[in-house]
Design a protein around this motif. Structure first.
Motif, PDB file in Angstrom:
ATOM      1  N   PRO A   1       0.822  -1.206   0.000  1.00 38.93           N
ATOM      2  CA  PRO A   1       0.000   0.000   0.000  1.00 38.93           C
ATOM      3  C   PRO A   1       0.853   1.250   0.000  1.00 38.93           C
ATOM      4  CG  PRO A   1       0.027  -1.013   2.165  1.00 38.93           C
ATOM      5  CD  PRO A   1       0.726  -1.962   1.239  1.00 38.93           C
TER       6      PRO A   1
ATOM      7  N   ARG B   1      -5.487  -7.167  -0.945  1.00 40.37           N
ATOM      8  CA  ARG B   1      -5.594  -6.763  -2.342  1.00 40.37           C
ATOM      9  C   ARG B   1      -5.530  -7.959  -3.294  1.00 40.37           C
ATOM     10  NH1 ARG B   1      -5.142  -1.252  -2.707  1.00 40.37           N
ATOM     11  NH2 ARG B   1      -4.888  -1.381  -4.967  1.00 40.37           N
TER      12      ARG B   1
ATOM     13  N   GLU C   1       0.740  -9.435   2.928  1.00 38.52           N
ATOM     14  CA  GLU C   1      -0.625  -9.106   3.341  1.00 38.52           C
ATOM     15  C   GLU C   1      -0.798  -9.353   4.839  1.00 38.52           C
ATOM     16  OE1 GLU C   1      -2.795  -7.836   1.360  1.00 38.52           O
ATOM     17  OE2 GLU C   1      -2.247  -8.406  -0.678  1.00 38.52           O
TER      18      GLU C   1
ATOM     19  N   PHE D   1      -7.672   2.271  -3.547  1.00 38.53           N
ATOM     20  CA  PHE D   1      -7.806   1.114  -4.428  1.00 38.53           C
ATOM     21  C   PHE D   1      -7.238   1.403  -5.814  1.00 38.53           C
ATOM     22  CE2 PHE D   1     -10.187  -1.471  -7.519  1.00 38.53           C
ATOM     23  CZ  PHE D   1      -9.993  -2.735  -7.005  1.00 38.53           C
TER      24      PHE D   1
ATOM     25  N   TRP E   1     -15.008  -4.212  -2.893  1.00 40.32           N
ATOM     26  CA  TRP E   1     -13.668  -4.461  -2.352  1.00 40.32           C
ATOM     27  C   TRP E   1     -13.670  -4.346  -0.832  1.00 40.32           C
ATOM     28  CZ3 TRP E   1      -9.865  -0.361  -0.936  1.00 40.32           C
ATOM     29  CH2 TRP E   1      -8.628  -0.898  -0.566  1.00 40.32           C
TER      30      TRP E   1
ATOM     31  N   SER F   1     -12.639  -7.284   1.639  1.00 40.51           N
ATOM     32  CA  SER F   1     -11.603  -7.099   2.653  1.00 40.51           C
ATOM     33  C   SER F   1     -12.080  -7.562   4.018  1.00 40.51           C
ATOM     34  CB  SER F   1     -11.178  -5.628   2.715  1.00 40.51           C
ATOM     35  OG  SER F   1     -10.639  -5.197   1.484  1.00 40.51           O
TER      36      SER F   1
END
Length: 448
Positions: A3, A282, A290, A313, A327, A331
Motif C-alpha cells: 500500500p 488486495r 498481506e 484502491f 472491495w 476485505s
C-alpha cells in the motif's frame, strides 16, 4: 503490491497562499545617539522567547482562516440530499450548510478521525464535531533510524490546548507514529527494539523544560498511540522473511503490552491504548506481505483496534474509484473470515477506513493524477459545471471534464457513497477510521 503511504497525499490548493505581514524598523532622529548594536542582543532574546511560545503551542505557522459553516435545523437526510441523482449545482449550494445539532450521532460505533498538519481545517473540525469522534489521531510522529540510533521526530507538533479541549469533550487522543526505522535495526536487535518501544511509550507522558527566563513543565497526556509499520516493513521486504515477519508481530505485541501496563495520565484506572494500522487485502491469494486473519488473531489480545486502510484502491496507473464497496466487503470477509469463525468475533476491533479525499486522474497523454481535498472538488465543480455519474459497481460518484484538450476523471466521496459505507460498517459491527477530516466537505459530518 504494498500500500502507498497516506502521508504523501497532500492535495494541491488552487487558491493563493495567505500573505504574511512584514515589519520595518523605524529610523532614529538625526539628533539622537541611537546605537543599534546595543539593541541586537535584546531583539535576539525576544525572538527566542516568541519561538519558544510557538514551539509549545504546536503551531509554527498560522493556519489559513476557514469560513464557518452555515447552520440549519435539518440534517442532510431530512433535506433529502443523500441520494444517487445529485447535481453539481446542489453540492455547490449545500456543502457548507450543516445541521445545528452537532452532538447527534447517527453512527453509534467507535469513530477514529485522523488530522494532519498540512490540512489545518482538520484541527477545527475535530473540536467542532468532537462528540462524533471517540478517537482522534493527529499525524505527528515518525520514528527513524540515525545510524545505529533511533530518533522520534515530530515533538514540535504537540498542541497542549488542542489536546486538552478534545479530551475534555470525551475524545481519546492517540497520535500516529510511523515506524520508518530500518527493520533490521528495530526487529533484530533487542536493545534497539526496547529503545523504540521506550521512545513511543515515554512520549505519551513526556515532560520537557525550556529555560530562557521561564520554565515550562508540560505533560502531553496522550491516551495511547496509533502505530503504522506494516506498510513500511512490506516496502523493506521484511515480511517476506519468516523470521523477520514473526519478529514484526512480536514487536507489535510487546508495544501493546507495554502500553497496557502504563496508566493513562488522565486516570490511573485506564491504560494507554494501541491502535494498529493494517492494509486491506488486495489479492485473493494472500502472500506474506498481506495482513492475514491469523495475524489479527495473534495480535488481538495486545492491541485495542485495527485501523483498516480500505481506500487507495486506484491510482494514476489504474484510474478509478477510491474504495469500491465490493472491495470493502471482500476485505472484511477475508480479514474476518466467515461469519461465526474466531476472527469474526473481533469485528468490533476493526476501524473500517473511509476516505474524505478524492482523486483527479488524467485520462489522456499518459498516466497522471493528483489527490484532491474538498476545496479542490468545489473549485472543479464551480469551474466546469460537470454532470455527476453514479457507478453502480463501485457505489461511488464521478465526473469527467476536459481542460486544455486533456480529459480528466474525478472521483470524490459524496453523501450517498459515505452513507452506504457507514451502513456496511454497521452491518459488520465495525467502527470507522476517516482519512482525513481536514479534506472533507462540511456537510459530511452530518452523516456520522
Amino acid at each position: 503490491m504494498p500500500p502507498r503511504r497516506r502521508d504523501r497525499r497532500r492535495p494541491r490548493d488552487p487558491s493563493p497562499e495567505t500573505s504574511r505581514a512584514s515589519t520595518s524598523a523605524a529610523s532614529s532622529s538625526s539628533g539622537s545617539r541611537f546605537r543599534p548594536a546595543l539593541l541586537a542582543p535584546l531583539l535576539l532574546l525576544l525572538l527566542l522567547l516568541i519561538l519558544a511560545a510557538l514551539h509549545f503551542s504546536g503551531r509554527l505557522s498560522l493556519p489559513r482562516p476557514q469560513a464557518p459553516p452555515q447552520r440549519t435545523r435539518l440534517s442532510v437526510h431530512e433535506r433529502g440530499l443523500v441520494r444517487r441523482d445529485v447535481s453539481a449545482s446542489e453540492i455547490l449550494a449545500e456543502h457548507a450548510t450543516v445541521s445545528e445539532n452537532r452532538s447527534r450521532r447517527h453512527f453509534r460505533n467507535p469513530v477514529l478521525a485522523y488530522v494532519t498538519p498540512w490540512n489545518s481545517k482538520g484541527y477545527d473540525m475535530a473540536k467542532l464535531y468532537s462528540t462524533k469522534f471517540t478517537h482522534i489521531s493527529p499525524v505527528w510522529y515518525d520514528l527513524k533510524s540515525d545510524g545505529n540510533k533511533l530518533v522520534l521526530e515530530g515533538q514540535h507538533n504537540f498542541d497542549a490546548k488542542w489536546v486538552s479541549e478534545l479530551q475534555s469533550n470525551g475524545s481519546l487522543v492517540l497520535p500516529r507514529v510511523v515506524l520508518e526505522a530500518f527493520p533490521g535495526v528495530v526487529l533484530m536487535k533487542k536493545k534497539l527494539r526496547d529503545k523504540a518501544i521506550d521512545l513511543i511509550v515515554n512520549e505519551c507522558s513526556y515532560n520537557c523544560q525550556f529555560v530562557i527566563w521561564l520554565s515550562v513543565n508540560r505533560d502531553k497526556g496522550y491516551d495511547g498511540v496509533v502505530l503504522e509499520s506494516w506498510s513500511r516493513w512490506a516496502v523493506y521486504g521484511a515480511l517476506d522473511d519468516s523470521e523477520l515477519r514473526n519478529r514484526a508481530l512480536q514487536f507489535v505485541k510487546h508495544l501493546g503490552k507495554t502500553l497496557h501496563l502504563t496508566s493513562s495520565n488522565l486516570s490511573t484506572h485506564h491504560h494507554l491504548k494501541l491502535i494498529y494500522v493494517v492494509p486491506a487485502p488486495r489479492m485473493k491469494e494472500l502472500n506474506n506481505q498481506e495482513f492475514r486473519p491469523e495475524d489479527l488473531l495473534q495480535l488481538a489480545d495486545s492491541v485495542d483496534g485495527f485501523s483498516l486502510m480500505t481506500y487507495d484502491f486506484s491510482g494514476p496507473q489504474n484510474p478509478g474509484p477510491s474504495a469500491p464497496l465490493s472491495w470493502i466487503q471482500y476485505s472484511l470477509k477475508t480479514l474476518l473470515a466467515a461469519k461465526g469463525s474466531a476472527s469474526h468475533g473481533h469485528s468490533h476491533m476493526i476501524f473500517l477506513g473511509i476516505n474524505f479525499y478524492g482523486n483527479d486522474f488524467l485520462l489522456s497523454k499518459g498516466d497522471g493524477g493528483n489527490a484532491i481535498a474538498g476545496r479542490d472538488f468545489i473549485y472543479l465543480l464551480d469551474k466546469y459545471k460537470p454532470s455527476l455519474q453514479w457507478d453502480e459497481k463501485s457505489s461511488e460518484h464521478f465526473f469527467v471534464y476536459s481542460d486544455k484538450g486533456l480529459r480528466h476523471a474525478v472521483f470524490y466521496p459524496t453523501l450517498m457513497s459515505l452513507s452506504l459505507r457507514l451502513d456496511e460498517a454497521q452491518d459488520w459491527g465495525t467502527g470507522l477510521s476517516i482519512w482525513e477530516i481536514g479534506q472533507g466537505l462540511d456537510y459530511f459530518f452530518d452523516v456520522l
